[in-house]
Design a protein around this motif. Structure first.
Motif, PDB file in Angstrom:
ATOM      1  N   GLN A 192      74.486  26.593   7.221  1.00  0.00           N
ATOM      2  CA  GLN A 192      73.037  26.557   7.000  1.00  0.00           C
ATOM      3  C   GLN A 192      72.285  26.530   8.323  1.00  0.00           C
ATOM      4  O   GLN A 192      71.262  27.212   8.490  1.00  0.00           O
ATOM      5  N   GLY A 199      70.227  29.798   8.710  1.00  0.00           N
ATOM      6  CA  GLY A 199      68.848  29.445   8.427  1.00  0.00           C
ATOM      7  C   GLY A 199      67.892  29.780   9.551  1.00  0.00           C
ATOM      8  O   GLY A 199      66.676  29.866   9.337  1.00  0.00           O
ATOM      9  N   ILE A 201      71.399  32.179   1.748  1.00  0.00           N
ATOM     10  CA  ILE A 201      70.896  31.150   2.670  1.00  0.00           C
ATOM     11  C   ILE A 201      70.116  31.742   3.840  1.00  0.00           C
ATOM     12  O   ILE A 201      69.558  30.998   4.650  1.00  0.00           O
TER      13      ILE A 201
END
Length: 841
Positions: A197, A201, A221
């Motif tokens: 993540q 991200g 994600i």
């Protein structure tokens, strides 16, 4: 549990705990690093150094890789990486994918417009690497570096540290530090979702290898607007015409494709399609191919599949055997289970269980696109066996179905430098195309916006011995023919004409750089009408080069070349409205004087761009005042062997030029030693050509003298400048004294107001040197007055005469009498007849 030294972070090996802390600042790091551009030159140099180490089994890097792989894997992987990282391979990739060797520079695609374009990095590029191809991970990062990105590589915790070691070596090979700060390589399992993540991200683009589940997980994600570059699983196959299907050599080659890498590569054949609707043809071919596959497979030892892989093979094979009772299939398999050929009368594409397992299916050519198109997302390579017409026809049908790559049978797993991957160019997927539209008047002479910002980042000169003309000529004997596309000879104005060889790519790259320099010099492709009056023929390059330069600028040009019929030349200039002349000063000076009345009456020549020699201030004054020429400027500073070396901007005066740093690195060495001079002091010019694929000239002593010009140029460019101070050949030893041609010319100009050309003749008469100074009779009417002025101004001449070592003579002649080189038309400034006498005696 924390494991130490798993990760590489900007050139430093760190443990899990430190990597976790640093991940939080990844976005801030990216913004800071991207503010400093990464020139492709830096990446190419570092990759070339690592490539050399990988090709050397005795190097430390090769040893570190060998510790992590079997002997066979180490040799194969090192060879693959070494080949992919050579300068030649990466330069070809840059040209193919991004259009040139410096795609990051904001230059003008069309010289007529003040619009600037370049390729810019996407930003933070995350690479999710596969676990079954050791070379893929580091090579993907190299592609990201060529595009200028900050790169974060994720490899599995079960992988070796091969990628980290290789990328650390790449950073260590870069003295600027720009590569290291753009590389982070982490090893951790995909189950560590907090790290996944943290990476994805913040990503601007994600390059992901794997199946649909992997791609889907990454897409879920990724932040909005993040570019997902999918390198998913693909299926490849062979397609054989009736004729190709009967050729044993074709079948043997196909069998080798099936056996190589146990079909683990995306480009390995999993299906063989036949151009037939007949089931009997399919079964008969499957039997024949099974015989060929058995022979090839027996010669190549097959590794045993794992339990899961063996289970899949058994399941697929047994299902095919069951369908034999329905007349749909037929199975041919090795007794030891090492290979299998499964014939199937249904055309739909099926994946094979790999490990030397291949389907044989019918597919008439008129149904190719309709049958295969439902699988278009998964198609990659098709090997086509057939005539040239068959290959052409079937390639179109296969491309329409979704195939991205067609190869000959037997070379499905091979590629070429610069080849697209899965239908796209990776570097374009890792880049953005950006543009600047600028006002014409203010930017007309600005070729590259980057030059207005900061000095270029240049690699240091190589640690190599100095190279002279003789060494260059000797090296041509062993030059690879692949690097010898264009042959040029020098004009021979300073000695025997020398041969220079270029690849077509080298030449194109040099002409584009020279074209940018010509824009900076004040040439306006949108308005100027150029006549190319350089000499042509005899393998001399000036005319051809400037034809190419003007062509790349999209300029209007009249390609006449220098010729003896001055009246005809001027007639063409007037008829076609030429207002800008390109040529050698010697020729242009003759042209203006031979057709003075016609040119004065025309009054249309506004600009003169010259090369190879210099106009004196007095000659410039004549052209300006008598003929109305507004701009007289160097078109380029260059040589036949090195190509263009510098350009003169609109603020340049005299012989001051900016260095073409896109192409060369310049050193200025002491006239008597091989040490660099103090900045601003005169010395010998030594160039290293960085943009040559074949004839690489490193630390080449060109024979010119010059000095670096300190301070900022008023044109706004930060590109380094140099002032040319003449050639070694301008200095001649006469009567034990060294006499400088330029000093004598300057004396004639200052004491006599002389405006013409000058030539020195040196002879030996009765044991004493005789120096004859030739002057143009139009600008010097009294030889004796000229002689007295030169003796008074040049102390070496007076001293040598007083000592009885030299006799000085001055003669005034018609300008046609001056000796010139036959190829280039250059004035021979010094003609040493003593050398000619010794050569013929």
């Amino acid at each position: 549990m924390t494991t130490s030294a798993l990760h590489l972070w900007q050139g430093e090996f760190i443990d899990d705990a430190e990597a976790g802390r640093r991940l939080a600042g990844l976005a801030e790091l990216t913004g800071r690093v991207l503010a400093r551009p990464l020139p492709t030159d830096v990446v190419l140099d570092a990759c070339a150094a690592v490539s050399r180490d990988l090709a050397d089994p005795g190097s430390d890097l090769y040893g570190r890789l060998a510790e992590q792989l079997t002997a066979a894997e180490a040799a194969a992987t090192s060879a693959e990486l070494a080949g992919a990282l050579t300068r030649q391979a990466l330069e070809r990739k840059l040209r193919r994918e991004l259009g040139g060797l410096r795609p990051e520079r904001l230059t003008r695609p069309d010289g007529r417009e003040t619009v600037y374009e370049s390729w810019a990095p996407v930003g933070l590029l995350v690479h999710i690497a596969p676990g079954n191809a050791a070379a893929v991970a580091p090579l993907s990062v190299v592609e990201g570096l060529l595009a200028g990105n900050v790169n974060v590589l994720k490899t599995s915790s079960s992988d070796t540290s091969l990628a980290q070691d290789l990328l650390a070596a790449l950073g260590a090979a870069d003295p600027t530090g720009l590569i290291s700060e753009r590389v982070v390589a982490l090893r951790f399992p995909s189950s560590r979702q907090d790290w996944i993540q943290a990476l994805c991200g913040q990503a601007d683009a994600i390059a992901a290898w794997g199946g649909e589940d992997t791609i889907r997980a990454v897409s879920d994600i990724a932040p909005p607007g993040c570019r997902i570059v999918e390198w998913g699983h693909r299926i490849s196959f062979a397609y054989l015409t009736r004729e190709a299907a009967t050729d044993d050599s074709t079948l043997d080659a196909l069998a080798e494709d099936v056996c190589r890498f146990e079909q683990q590569a995306c480009s390995s054949p999993q299906v063989i399609y036949l151009d037939t609707p007949d089931a009997d043809d399919v079964f008969a071919f499957a039997g024949r191919f099974a015989e060929r596959l058995a022979k090839v497979s027996d010669a190549l030892c097959a590794p045993l599949p794992g339990p899961a892989e063996q289970a899949e093979i058994t399941t697929v094979q047994q299902l095919a055997r069951l369908e034999q009772h329905l007349g749909l299939t037929r199975v041919f398999a090795a007794d030891d289970g090492s290979w299998r050929v499964m014939a199937d009368t249904r055309s739909a594409l099926d994946a094979s269980p790999l490990h030397r397992s291949v389907w044989v299916k019918p597919l008439p050519r008129h149904t190719v696109t309709a049958t295969l198109r439902p699988m278009r997302r998964y198609l990659q390579t098709a090997a086509v066996g057939g005539s040239p017409a068959d290959v052409a026809e079937l390639s179109r049908a296969l491309f329409a179905a979704g195939v991205t790559r067609v190869t000959p049978v037997g070379s499905m797993l091979e590629g070429y430098e610069g080849e697209p991957h899965d239908g796209v160019y990776a570097l374009q997927r890792y880049s953005r195309r950006v543009s600047v539209r600028a006002p014409g008047d203010a930017f007309r002479t600005v070729a590259c916006l980057d030059d207005l910002v900061a000095p270029p980042v240049l690699p240091p000169a190589p640690k190599a011995p100095l190279l002279g003309k003789e060494g260059v000529q000797r090296a041509l004997v062993s030059l690879d023919p692949r690097h010898a596309h264009l042959y040029f000879r020098s004009g021979g104005s300073t000695g025997t004409p020398a041969l220079s060889l270029f690849t077509c790519d080298d030449y194109d790259n040099q002409m584009r750089a020279a074209a940018d320099g010509l824009l900076a010099a004040g040439f306006d492709p949108a308005r100027d009408r150029a006549a190319n009056l350089f000499y042509c023929g005899g393998m001399y390059g000036s005319f051809i080069s400037f034809f190419s330069i003007l062509e790349r600028l999209n300029a209007t040009q009249i390609p006449m070349a220098a010729g003896p019929d001055h009246a005809m030349t001027v007639e063409a200039l007037v008829t076609h409205g030429a207002d800008t002349l390109f040529g050698m000063p010697s020729y242009l000076w003759q042209l203006f004087h031979a057709e003075a009345d016609r040119l004065r009456a025309y009054g249309g020549i506004r600009k003169v761009f010259f090369g190879g020699e210099h106009f004196t201030p007095e000659q410039r004054q004549v052209l300006t005042e008598e003929f109305g020429v507004e701009v007289i400027r160097s078109a380029a500073y260059g040589s036949t062997d090195l190509g263009p070396l510098g350009y003169q901007c609109t603020a340049g005066e005299g012989s001051v030029h900016h260095v073409l740093t896109d192409l060369h690195t310049l050193e200025i060495l002491d006239p008597h030693t091989d040490r660099p001079v103090t900045p601003g002091e005169p010395g010998r010019l030594v160039f290293t050509s960085r943009a040559r694929a074949g004839q690489r000239l490193e630390r080449y002593e060109i024979g010119d003298l010059g000095r670096a010009v300190e301070g900022a140029c008023t044109c706004g460019s930060h590109v380094p400048r140099l002032e040319l101070l003449g050639r070694y050949g301008d200095v001649v030893r006469v009567g034990t004294y060294f006499v400088n041609y330029r000093r004598i010319l300057r004396a004639a100009q200052e004491r006599l107001g002389y405006h013409g050309e000058m030539q020195l003749l040196v002879a030996s008469v009765s044991g004493r040197d005789v120096l004859t100074v030739r002057l143009d009779e139009q600008y010097a009417s009294d030889p004796e007055t000229a002689r007295e002025a030169l003796l008074a101004e040049v102390t070496e001449l007076a001293s040598a005469g007083a000592e009885g070592l030299l006799a000085l003579a001055v003669e005034t002649v018609r300008r046609e009498t001056f000796e010139r080189t036959p190829t280039s038309g250059k004035l021979r400034t010094v003609v040493d007849l003593r050398e000619y006498c010794s050569a013929t005696s």
